[in-house]
Design a protein around this motif. Sequence first.
Motif, PDB file in Angstrom:
ATOM      1  N   LEU A  96       0.872  -1.200   0.437  1.00 50.60           N
ATOM      2  CA  LEU A  96       0.706   0.157   0.198  1.00 50.60           C
ATOM      3  C   LEU A  96       0.669   1.373  -0.051  1.00 50.60           C
ATOM      4  CD1 LEU A  96      -3.173  -0.974   2.895  1.00 50.60           C
ATOM      5  CD2 LEU A  96      -2.823  -1.129   0.226  1.00 50.60           C
ATOM      6  N   GLU A  97       1.537   1.077  -0.746  1.00 49.75           N
ATOM      7  CA  GLU A  97       2.919   2.653  -0.220  1.00 49.75           C
ATOM      8  C   GLU A  97       2.664   3.110  -0.945  1.00 49.75           C
ATOM      9  OE1 GLU A  97       7.233   1.355  -1.302  1.00 49.75           O
ATOM     10  OE2 GLU A  97       6.144   0.878  -3.091  1.00 49.75           O
ATOM     11  N   ASN A  98       1.698   2.583  -2.218  1.00 50.12           N
ATOM     12  CA  ASN A  98       1.246   4.641  -3.089  1.00 50.12           C
ATOM     13  C   ASN A  98      -0.287   4.624  -2.947  1.00 50.12           C
ATOM     14  OD1 ASN A  98       3.659   5.404  -4.176  1.00 50.12           O
ATOM     15  ND2 ASN A  98       3.601   3.255  -4.901  1.00 50.12           N
ATOM     16  N   PHE A  99      -1.091   4.142  -1.223  1.00 48.37           N
ATOM     17  CA  PHE A  99      -2.577   4.156  -1.727  1.00 48.37           C
ATOM     18  C   PHE A  99      -2.820   5.231  -1.195  1.00 48.37           C
ATOM     19  CE2 PHE A  99      -5.741   3.215   1.085  1.00 48.37           C
ATOM     20  CZ  PHE A  99      -6.936   2.941   0.163  1.00 48.37           C
ATOM     21  N   THR A 100      -3.459   6.438  -1.733  1.00 50.01           N
ATOM     22  CA  THR A 100      -4.042   7.218  -1.572  1.00 50.01           C
ATOM     23  C   THR A 100      -5.684   6.560  -1.160  1.00 50.01           C
ATOM     24  OG1 THR A 100      -2.262   8.269  -2.161  1.00 50.01           O
ATOM     25  CG2 THR A 100      -4.485  10.101  -1.933  1.00 50.01           C
ATOM     26  N   PRO A 101      -6.333   7.337  -0.260  1.00 51.75           N
ATOM     27  CA  PRO A 101      -7.724   6.897  -0.387  1.00 51.75           C
ATOM     28  C   PRO A 101      -8.429   7.870  -0.096  1.00 51.75           C
ATOM     29  CG  PRO A 101      -6.926   6.394   2.165  1.00 51.75           C
ATOM     30  CD  PRO A 101      -5.610   6.965   1.351  1.00 51.75           C
ATOM     31  N   PRO A 102      -9.580   8.017  -0.879  1.00 55.16           N
ATOM     32  CA  PRO A 102     -10.512   9.546  -1.556  1.00 55.16           C
ATOM     33  C   PRO A 102     -11.983   9.664  -0.632  1.00 55.16           C
ATOM     34  CG  PRO A 102     -11.442   6.667  -1.949  1.00 55.16           C
ATOM     35  CD  PRO A 102     -10.713   6.838  -1.334  1.00 55.16           C
ATOM     36  N   TYR A 103     -11.386   9.092   1.037  1.00 56.39           N
ATOM     37  CA  TYR A 103     -11.898   9.447   1.700  1.00 56.39           C
ATOM     38  C   TYR A 103     -11.410   9.370   3.153  1.00 56.39           C
ATOM     39  CZ  TYR A 103     -12.163   4.846   3.030  1.00 56.39           C
ATOM     40  OH  TYR A 103     -12.189   3.357   3.405  1.00 56.39           O
ATOM     41  N   ASN A 104     -11.887  10.084   4.390  1.00 57.95           N
ATOM     42  CA  ASN A 104     -11.059  10.016   5.811  1.00 57.95           C
ATOM     43  C   ASN A 104     -11.982   8.693   7.038  1.00 57.95           C
ATOM     44  OD1 ASN A 104      -9.791  12.214   6.008  1.00 57.95           O
ATOM     45  ND2 ASN A 104     -11.096  13.788   6.234  1.00 57.95           N
ATOM     46  N   ALA A 105     -11.259   8.199   7.086  1.00 59.49           N
ATOM     47  CA  ALA A 105     -11.936   7.224   8.330  1.00 59.49           C
ATOM     48  C   ALA A 105     -12.697   8.353   9.043  1.00 59.49           C
ATOM     49  CB  ALA A 105     -10.998   6.813   9.246  1.00 59.49           C
ATOM     50  N   THR A 106     -13.681   7.951   9.648  1.00 63.87           N
ATOM     51  CA  THR A 106     -14.592   8.795  10.778  1.00 63.87           C
ATOM     52  C   THR A 106     -14.217   9.372  12.053  1.00 63.87           C
ATOM     53  OG1 THR A 106     -16.699   7.286  10.329  1.00 63.87           O
ATOM     54  CG2 THR A 106     -16.763   8.427  12.113  1.00 63.87           C
ATOM     55  N   VAL A 107     -13.183   8.191  12.762  1.00 62.68           N
ATOM     56  CA  VAL A 107     -12.284   9.626  13.568  1.00 62.68           C
ATOM     57  C   VAL A 107     -11.304  10.564  12.567  1.00 62.68           C
ATOM     58  CG1 VAL A 107     -10.041   9.030  14.780  1.00 62.68           C
ATOM     59  CG2 VAL A 107     -11.402   7.162  14.398  1.00 62.68           C
ATOM     60  N   CYS A 108     -10.552  10.000  11.532  1.00 60.47           N
ATOM     61  CA  CYS A 108      -9.664  11.478  10.960  1.00 60.47           C
ATOM     62  C   CYS A 108     -10.848  12.412  10.964  1.00 60.47           C
ATOM     63  CB  CYS A 108      -9.472  10.852   9.959  1.00 60.47           C
ATOM     64  SG  CYS A 108      -7.790   9.832  10.612  1.00 60.47           S
ATOM     65  N   GLN A 109     -12.137  12.460  10.087  1.00 56.01           N
ATOM     66  CA  GLN A 109     -13.230  12.946  10.189  1.00 56.01           C
ATOM     67  C   GLN A 109     -13.718  14.017  11.613  1.00 56.01           C
ATOM     68  OE1 GLN A 109     -14.086  14.033   7.270  1.00 56.01           O
ATOM     69  NE2 GLN A 109     -14.703  16.316   7.924  1.00 56.01           N
ATOM     70  N   ARG A 110     -13.922  13.099  12.130  1.00 62.97           N
ATOM     71  CA  ARG A 110     -13.940  14.141  12.962  1.00 62.97           C
ATOM     72  C   ARG A 110     -13.226  14.960  14.025  1.00 62.97           C
ATOM     73  NH1 ARG A 110     -18.566   8.793  16.785  1.00 62.97           N
ATOM     74  NH2 ARG A 110     -19.875   9.553  14.571  1.00 62.97           N
ATOM     75  N   LEU A 111     -11.824  14.588  14.287  1.00 62.21           N
ATOM     76  CA  LEU A 111     -11.280  14.895  14.216  1.00 62.21           C
ATOM     77  C   LEU A 111     -10.983  16.403  13.866  1.00 62.21           C
ATOM     78  CD1 LEU A 111      -7.812  12.465  15.062  1.00 62.21           C
ATOM     79  CD2 LEU A 111      -9.123  14.035  16.671  1.00 62.21           C
ATOM     80  N   THR A 112     -10.709  16.147  11.869  1.00 59.25           N
ATOM     81  CA  THR A 112     -11.225  17.456  11.599  1.00 59.25           C
ATOM     82  C   THR A 112     -12.209  18.364  11.335  1.00 59.25           C
ATOM     83  OG1 THR A 112     -10.140  16.224   9.528  1.00 59.25           O
ATOM     84  CG2 THR A 112     -11.090  18.499   9.052  1.00 59.25           C
ATOM     85  N   ASP A 113     -13.065  17.983  12.046  1.00 57.97           N
ATOM     86  CA  ASP A 113     -14.723  18.563  12.257  1.00 57.97           C
ATOM     87  C   ASP A 113     -14.442  19.339  13.904  1.00 57.97           C
ATOM     88  OD1 ASP A 113     -15.439  17.888  10.382  1.00 57.97           O
ATOM     89  OD2 ASP A 113     -16.951  15.866  11.350  1.00 57.97           O
ATOM     90  N   SER A 114     -13.566  18.982  15.011  1.00 58.97           N
ATOM     91  CA  SER A 114     -13.722  19.357  15.851  1.00 58.97           C
ATOM     92  C   SER A 114     -12.089  20.556  15.715  1.00 58.97           C
ATOM     93  CB  SER A 114     -12.972  18.349  16.512  1.00 58.97           C
ATOM     94  OG  SER A 114     -11.368  18.095  16.749  1.00 58.97           O
ATOM     95  N   GLY A 115     -11.606  20.553  14.598  1.00 61.93           N
ATOM     96  CA  GLY A 115     -11.397  21.897  14.708  1.00 61.93           C
ATOM     97  C   GLY A 115      -9.589  21.082  14.505  1.00 61.93           C
ATOM     98  N   ALA A 116      -8.568  20.108  15.161  1.00 59.28           N
ATOM     99  CA  ALA A 116      -7.829  19.280  15.121  1.00 59.28           C
ATOM    100  C   ALA A 116      -6.619  19.741  14.079  1.00 59.28           C
ATOM    101  CB  ALA A 116      -7.831  18.279  15.906  1.00 59.28           C
ATOM    102  N   VAL A 117      -5.366  19.398  14.440  1.00 58.87           N
ATOM    103  CA  VAL A 117      -4.213  19.976  12.911  1.00 58.87           C
ATOM    104  C   VAL A 117      -3.748  18.702  12.484  1.00 58.87           C
ATOM    105  CG1 VAL A 117      -2.649  21.530  12.014  1.00 58.87           C
ATOM    106  CG2 VAL A 117      -4.737  22.211  13.367  1.00 58.87           C
TER     107      VAL A 117
END
Length: 279
Positions: A96-117
């Motif tokens: 998977l060294e070049n795998f780039t997902p088209p979506y965020n894991a829920t945990v990552c999305q919730r961190l983003t939604d909370s303003g975390a960097v």
Amino acid sequence: MDKVLNTNIKIVNKLFLDGALTPTDLIGASLKKIGETKQFNAFITVTKKEAEKQAEMSFERFKAKQPKSDLDGVPIAVKDNFCTKFIKTTCASKMLENFTPPYNATVCQRLTDSGAVLLGKTNLDQFAMGSGTVDSIYGPTKNVWNYKEQSEDFFIAGGSSGGSAVAVASGVCFGAIGSDSGGSTRNPASYCGVVGLKPTYGLVSRQGLIPLVNSMDVPGILARNVDDVVSILNAVAGHDQQDSTSLTKPFKKIRLPPSNKMSIKGLKIGISVSVEWGG
């Protein structure tokens, strides 16, 4: 700035609110610290551009007196087996060294939604199958304790979330996301002298976590103190309709009492005892 990096999330949030510190300055210090601690090999990918952009957005929210949460502007790292939109997710593997997902894991999305960097993606044993963070195509992660730069010997960081534990222990970030199937968050936390939490199965969504054992995998949290773990848990926990195993009972945010008012009355501690049966 090192002194600030070694405080806690609530203090940083107050500094932001008072105007004594900006998210852009803090993220700049965190990125600089990554460069200063690269010998530990905690990160696979450093998301410098994304982190700087997120910090600018956080700065604007604080200027407008509209922060999203206590985590707004706070640097967090994520284990590289969680999908991150348009950011490589390798599982520390050749496959998977070049795998780039088209979506965020829920945990990552919730961190983003909370303003975390998001500072970057951390090292691990390939596909989280290990307990030392030594089985990675990017090389081993080295423990920050008793490290000798001129020596080939080093203390292991534990695993498989060793990169996340070292990122926290080295003062690069205030918290990190790991995963835990059979100790992969708690093990490196104990090796690196930080706090590691494996939440109850189903409390935090597994959606977007590349699985090791579906019936056991749990997103984990690492931080330098319990209060910071709670702040992160409050941001990521709760039902997710994209994860059929997530708990449906509403999650009530945890509020820790002041330390001088905490009590261990009624606390129960389980001890594992080995029993040999006669033949």
